[in-house]
Motif scaffolding. Structure first.
Motif, PDB file in Angstrom:
ATOM      1  N   VAL A  46       0.827  -1.208   0.000  1.00 48.38           N
ATOM      2  CA  VAL A  46       0.000   0.000   0.000  1.00 48.38           C
ATOM      3  C   VAL A  46       0.860   1.257   0.000  1.00 48.38           C
ATOM      4  N   VAL A  47       1.835   1.319   0.920  1.00 48.49           N
ATOM      5  CA  VAL A  47       2.646   2.535   1.077  1.00 48.49           C
ATOM      6  C   VAL A  47       3.748   2.546   0.022  1.00 48.49           C
ATOM      7  N   GLY A  48       3.618   3.433  -0.955  1.00 51.12           N
ATOM      8  CA  GLY A  48       4.619   3.508  -2.019  1.00 51.12           C
ATOM      9  C   GLY A  48       4.414   2.426  -3.064  1.00 51.12           C
ATOM     10  N   GLY A  51       4.902  -1.336  -2.178  1.00 51.92           N
ATOM     11  CA  GLY A  51       5.147  -1.356  -0.737  1.00 51.92           C
ATOM     12  C   GLY A  51       6.554  -0.981  -0.325  1.00 51.92           C
ATOM     13  N   LEU A  53       7.888   1.832   0.474  1.00 50.11           N
ATOM     14  CA  LEU A  53       8.033   2.858   1.521  1.00 50.11           C
ATOM     15  C   LEU A  53       7.436   2.413   2.856  1.00 50.11           C
ATOM     16  N   GLN A  54       7.108   1.134   2.976  1.00 53.70           N
ATOM     17  CA  GLN A  54       6.478   0.635   4.195  1.00 53.70           C
ATOM     18  C   GLN A  54       7.388   0.810   5.411  1.00 53.70           C
ATOM     19  N   ALA A  57       7.127   4.288   6.749  1.00 54.53           N
ATOM     20  CA  ALA A  57       5.837   4.481   7.425  1.00 54.53           C
ATOM     21  C   ALA A  57       5.869   3.861   8.821  1.00 54.53           C
ATOM     22  N   ASP A  58       6.473   2.670   8.938  1.00 53.73           N
ATOM     23  CA  ASP A  58       6.595   2.025  10.256  1.00 53.73           C
ATOM     24  C   ASP A  58       7.472   2.849  11.189  1.00 53.73           C
ATOM     25  N   LYS A  61       5.582   5.868  12.364  1.00 59.47           N
ATOM     26  CA  LYS A  61       4.580   5.468  13.365  1.00 59.47           C
ATOM     27  C   LYS A  61       5.230   5.294  14.737  1.00 59.47           C
TER      28      LYS A  61
END
Length: 360
Positions: A46-48, A51, A53-54, A57-58, A61
Motif C-alpha cells: 500500500v505505502v509507495g 510497498g 516505503l512501508q 511508514a513504520d 509510526k
C-alpha cells in the motif's frame, strides 16, 4: 582550516552510516515481501510503489507514538541499553573493505575488532533487560547473553581457520587471498557452521529464543516502545547486514569479481558489439567504475546471504532453549575443534605456509 579534517571525518562516517540505515530499512521490506511470497500472501503493498516505503511508514509510526516508561525501571540504564546496542552494531562497519583501500579504517586487527564490537553489544541487551524491572525482559536478556557468548565461540573458531589460511587479521588481506579460489570451496563445512552461528549470534529465527513471543511476550524488548524500540530494531537488522557482509568477505571473495564466465555466456547469445566493448580493458580502467563494481559485487554477495537468512526464518520452526545450547556445546563445538586440529595438520603435511600478502 583546522576544522577541515574533522569535517572530512564526519562526512566519511555519514557516507557509510546513512546507506547502512537505508539498507536496514529495505532489508525489513525485503524480508516481509519474501516471506509473503513463500506463504502465498501479498505482503506490504500500500505505502509507495510495491510497498517499498512501508519501512519509513513504520518508522514514522514508532517515532510519533507516546512513550510510557515502567514506573519501577532504572530509567538511565533503560534508555542507555538500546543506544549502546545500536552504537556497537554500527561500529563494525568501520573496518569493512568495500574495495581495495575503500574502507574507513583499514587496520591490521580488523577481524579482532569486529569480534570485540559484536561482543560488546551484549551489554546493551543485558542492561535493557535488567533495568526494565520485568521478569520477561530479564529472562530474555539472560537467554540472549548466554546464547551470544556460546555462539561467539563457534564464530571465532571458524574465523580462526580462515586466518590460518591467510596469516592475517586484516580483512583486505583476507579478500585478496581469495583471488585464486574462494574459501567456501576448501572450507565448505566451516562455512555452514559459521552460517548457523551467525543466525544464532543475531538472534534470528529459528534461534530467536531471547524474544520468543509464545514464552516471553517480546523478550528483552517487552517494556520498550516508540523511539527506544526503533534503536533495538535498527541494531538487530544492522547486525544482520554486517554479519552477511563479513561472511561474504571471509568465504565468498568479498569485493572480488570475475566477469569472464559472463563474457563466455554472452558469446553464445551472439551480442558481438557488447562483447567487443566488454573485452576492452579501458572500460574498467576508470577508478570510479572499478570502485562501483567492487561495491556492487560485495552488495550482491551480501544480498544473497541476507536472502538465505530470510529463507531460514521461513523454513524452520523455533527450537527450545535447551536444544539450542546443547546443539552449540555438544555438536557444533566438537566439530569446529576437530577442524581446528585437522586444518593445521593438512597445511603442515602439504607444506602450505600462509603468506601475508601485505608484506609481499
Amino acid at each position: 582550516m583546522l576544522y577541515i579534517p574533522t569535517l572530512i571525518s564526519v562526512l566519511e562516517v555519514l557516507l557509510v552510516t546513512v546507506p547502512v540505515l537505508l539498507t536496514v530499512a529495505y532489508v525489513t521490506v525485503a524480508e516481509r515481501k519474501t516471506m509473503a511470497s513463500m506463504q502465498r500472501r501479498l505482503g506490504p503493498n500500500v505505502v509507495g510503489y510495491y510497498g517499498l516505503l512501508q519501512a519509513f511508514a513504520d518508522a514514522l509510526k514508532l517515532l510519533l507514538k507516546e512513550y510510557v516508561s515502567p514506573t519501577q525501571a532504572n530509567l538511565a540504564l533503560f534508555f542507555l541499553g538500546p543506544i549502546i546496542t545500536l552504537i556497537f552494531s554500527l561500529l563494525g562497519y568501520l573496518v569493512v573493505p568495500y574495495g581495495p583501500g575503500l574502507s574507513l579504517s583499514d587496520f591490521n586487527l580488523g577481524i579482532l575488532y569486529m569480534l570485540a564490537v559484536s561482543s560488546l553489544s551484549t551489554y546493551g541487551i543485558l542492561l535493557a533487560g535488567w533495568s526494565a524491572n520485568s521478569k520477561y525482559a530479564f529472562l530474555g536478556s539472560l537467554r540472549s547473553t548466554a546464547q551470544l557468548i556460546s555462539y561467539e565461540l563457534i564464530l571465532s573458531s571458524a574465523i580462526l581457520l580462515v586466518v590460518m589460511l591467510t596469516g592475517s587479521l586484516n580483512l583486505t588481506v583476507n579478500v585478496e587471498a581469495q583471488r585464486a579460489v574462494w574459501f567456501i570451496v576448501p572450507l565448505f563445512p566451516i562455512f555452514i557452521i559459521f552460517f548457523i552461528g551467525s543466525i544464532a549470534e543475531t538472534n534470528r529465527p529459528p534461534f530467536d529464543l531471547a524474544e520468543a513471543e509464545s514464552e516471553l511476550v517480546s523478550g528483552f524488548m517487552t517494556e520498550h516502545a516508540a523511539v527506544v524500540f526503533v534503536f533495538f530494531f535498527l541494531a538487530e537488522y544492522g547486525s544482520i547486514v554486517l554479519i552477511c557482509i563479513l561472511t561474504s568477505i571471509l568465504f565468498l571473495g568479498g569485493y572480488l569479481y570475475d566477469y569472464i564466465p559472463l563474457f563466455t555466456l554472452m558469446q553464445y547469445i551472439n551480442f558481438e558489439y557488447y562483447i567487443n566493448n566488454l573485452h576492452n580493458e579501458s572500460l574498467f580502467s576508470s577508478p570510479l567504475i572499478e570502485g562501483l563494481l567492487y561495491g556492487i559485487t560485495l552488495g550482491v554477495k551480501s544480498c544473497m546471504m541476507i536472502f538465505t537468512f530470510i529463507w531460514a526464518r521461513a523454513s524452520f520452526p523455533r527450537i527450545r532453549f535447551d536444544q539450542l545450547m546443547s546443539f552449540c556445546w555438544t555438536i557444533l563445538l566438537p566439530i569446529v575443534i576437530a577442524f581446528v586440529v585437522l586444518v593445521p595438520c593438512i597445511l603442515y603435511s602439504f607444506e602450505i605456509i600462509p603468506s601475508n600478502i601485505s608484506l609481499l
